[in-house]
Design an enzyme around this catalytic site. Structure first.
Site, short mmCIF file in Angstrom:
data_model
loop_
_atom_site.label_atom_id
_atom_site.label_comp_id
_atom_site.label_asym_id
_atom_site.label_seq_id
_atom_site.Cartn_x
_atom_site.Cartn_y
_atom_site.Cartn_z
N LYS A 12 0.86 -1.20 0.00
CA LYS A 12 0.00 0.00 0.00
C LYS A 12 0.90 1.25 0.00
O LYS A 12 2.01 1.19 -0.54
CB LYS A 12 -0.97 -0.02 1.19
CG LYS A 12 -1.69 -1.36 1.29
CD LYS A 12 -2.81 -1.37 2.26
CE LYS A 12 -3.42 -2.77 2.31
NZ LYS A 12 -4.58 -2.88 3.16
N GLU A 167 -10.71 -10.90 -0.56
CA GLU A 167 -10.38 -10.13 0.64
C GLU A 167 -11.65 -9.55 1.24
O GLU A 167 -12.14 -8.50 0.77
CB GLU A 167 -9.42 -8.99 0.29
CG GLU A 167 -8.11 -9.46 -0.30
CD GLU A 167 -7.03 -8.39 -0.18
OE1 GLU A 167 -6.02 -8.68 0.46
OE2 GLU A 167 -7.22 -7.29 -0.70
N GLY A 173 -6.82 -5.15 7.46
CA GLY A 173 -6.20 -4.22 8.39
C GLY A 173 -6.90 -4.13 9.75
O GLY A 173 -6.63 -3.23 10.53
N SER A 212 -5.78 -9.48 7.16
CA SER A 212 -5.15 -9.75 8.45
C SER A 212 -4.45 -11.11 8.52
O SER A 212 -4.45 -11.77 9.56
CB SER A 212 -6.16 -9.60 9.60
OG SER A 212 -6.65 -8.27 9.64
#
Ligand code: PGA
Length: 252
Positions: A12, A167, A173, A212
């Site tokens: 990212k 995802e 996150g 995660s």
């Protein structure tokens, strides 16, 4: 069915030249299992340094986004031909942050997948539902709605050259990973959705899980029949943890 196992790093908008150097040095020494591939996707400015420093047969470079145009007046954008100059092999397309923050639609994402394939690069197509959608039991409908425009744009046969990353947005996150069983059930749905169009292609597509993933949970997730590796954000910025994950992953 022997599909390759992929561990992909999505940095990212994080990292710096120090991390590039440190990560590349460490990854160059990692012993990967048979049939295991690693992909590192740093921000655009670091592609060149990463390309120069990565020296491992099964570790590849990826970008986090691309524009469908080849060149021209598109300030701030990057084309597939520019990526090719830096030995990039993969491009993340349709990450949930691109969908939610930059309002990319599934149709625009399908065009990007098409442009990436036309450049002989491999798209990592991200799909996933929000917490509200999961709670409302709309997950399958949402995933189908994200996949169908891509099937319409490129045709099912071309999916043999696509990697899909499932995802769930609520797991990205947040430290809340889908359980291996829940992730497997959703991966199975994705594979069956593709199989309804073409079984051979469906069996070939690597399906990565993202959200995660870390050194503690990756083994149980990647052991699932339809999970062929992962797309990692936070854990991919930690040199020790990421290199440990790469070296412990077993190939199919
Ligand atoms: P995370 O991110 O591993 O930090 O949850 C994954 C991703 O967004 O690709």
């Amino acid at each position: 069915m022997n599909r390759r196992t992929i561990v992909a790093a999505n940095w990212k908008m994080n990292g710096n030249l120090n991390l590039v150097e440190y990560m590349a040095k460490r990854l160059n020494q990692v012993q990967l299992g048979e049939n295991v591939e690693v992909i590192v996707c740093p921000s655009f400015p670091y592609l060149s340094a990463m390309a120069n420093q990565l020296a491992h047969d099964n570790i590849y470079l990826g970008a986090q986004n691309v524009n469908v145009q080849q060149s021209g007046a598109f300030t701030g954008e990057i084309s597939t031909s520019m990526l090719q100059e830096f030995a990039v092999k993969y491009v993340i397309v349709g990450h949930s942050e691109r969908r939610s923050i930059y309002h990319e639609t599934s149709v625009e994402i399908a065009d990007k997948v098409k442009a990436v394939l036309a450049a002989k690069l491999t798209p990592i197509l991200c799909i996933g539902e929000s917490l509200e959608q999961r709670t409302a039991e709309q997950t399958e409908q949402v995933l189908a709605g994200q996949l169908q425009p891509v099937i319409d744009a490129i045709g099912i046969e071309k999916f043999k050259d696509v990697v899909i990353a499932y995802e769930p947005v609520w797991a990205i996150g947040t430290g809340k990973t889908a359980s291996p069983e829940m992730a497997q059930a959703t991966h199975l749905f994705i594979r069956q959705f593709l199989a309804a169009n073409n079984i051979d292609v469906a069996n070939k597509v690597p399906l990565l899980y993202g959200g995660s993933v870390n050194a503690q949970n990756c083994e149980a997730l990647f052991a699932q029949t339809d999970i062929d590796g992962g797309l990692l954000g936070g854990a991919s910025l930690k040199v020790d943890e990421f290199s440990q994950i790469c070296s412990t992953v077993k190939g199919s």
